[in-house]
Write a protein that holds these residues in place. Structure first.
Motif: not given
Length: 267
Positions: A76-89, A91-92
């Motif tokens: 996969i590409r290193q996409i900041p939004e991908l890291v953000e979404v998976l991290h937030r998931c 947390e939720l």
């Protein structure tokens, strides 16, 4: 499909609106801020370009999306939004006791969060660009900011996705509204389809979070759902309306206060 119209043809506020098919559903972006046409058209172009990028990046149904590639153990590409979404998931998931879960049986699917997150990010971007009066609608997710008309807040009908009737109308100048129940939701602990409730709507300041909470509460089933919704309302700004399979409706006090209805969940 793309539909565009000048908002002042049907409304007292200047602006522009457009509807396009994204993520397999009609998405509407309705801007009411008085901006020149030369500024409105690029804003709408950018809005739908962002939403298409989100779909291409996060859709688990697309083999070459970043989520699709993760599920197939591909690079996969290193996409900041991908890291953000998976991290937030993650947390939720913790915040809901595992009732919201983006990873089930080894398959990653952040759909219960990412649509609301994408609309929330878009709403902030529109505000930063000077289009602070707008409504964005995508299926059961709605984000409103500013005014619908000069001096008038937005009035948003919350629809029952099973019967397509308006259950409540909420009044707001800045709010995310997420409704679950119109598509399949599974119990993340068993993988079984959950259908003990009619629908769940959560309102609050962040549409992505409201989206995840609505998904989690629906998955819980009636008893846990009511208890969690009451605790959620008591501890923060997120309020809930639960509709049972037989059509009965209960809401936490903060949602009731925005709509004037009577049925409430005890705190």
């Amino acid at each position: 499909m793309t539909t565009t119209h000048n908002a002042e043809s049907t409304m007292t506020f200047p602006g522009s609106a457009r509807v396009e098919m994204v993520m397999g559903i009609p998405v509407s972006v309705d801007i009411r801020t008085a901006l020149p046409a030369r500024e409105l058209a690029p804003l709408l172009d950018d809005a739908f370009a962002w939403l298409r990028w989100v779909d291409d990046t996060f859709s688990p149904a697309k083999e070459d999306s970043q989520i699709g590639r993760l599920n197939r153990s591909r690079t996969i590409r290193q996409i900041p939004e991908l890291v953000e979404v998976l991290h937030r998931c993650d947390e939720l998931s913790q915040a809901t006791g595992g009732w919201f879960e983006a990873r089930i049986n080894g398959v990653i699917d952040p759909s219960g969060y990412v649509k609301g997150w994408a609309l929330e990010r878009l709403s902030r971007a529109l505000s930063n660009a000077g289009a602070g009066d707008h409504r964005i609608t995508a299926g059961g997710d709605i984000r409103v900011r500013g005014s619908a008309a000069p001096g008038e807040p937005w009035r948003v009908g919350i629809r029952d996705p099973r019967h397509d009737v308006v259950r409540k109308v909420v009044v707001a100048n800045d709010l995310g509204i997420a409704t679950s129940g119109g598509s399949t939701i599974v119990d993340p602990h068993t993988g079984e389809v959950q259908d003990a409730l009619g629908s769940v709507t959560v309102i609050g300041p962040d549409l992505g979070v409201a989206d995840a909470y609505a998904t989690a509460i629906y998955a819980m089933g009636p008893l846990l759902a009511r208890r969690f919704a009451a605790e959620l309302a008591a501890s923060g700004p997120y309020q809930t309306m639960i509709i049972s399979r037989d059509g009965q409706e209960v809401s936490t006090p903060g949602l009731t206060g925005r709509s004037g209805a009577e049925a409430r969940l005890a705190g």
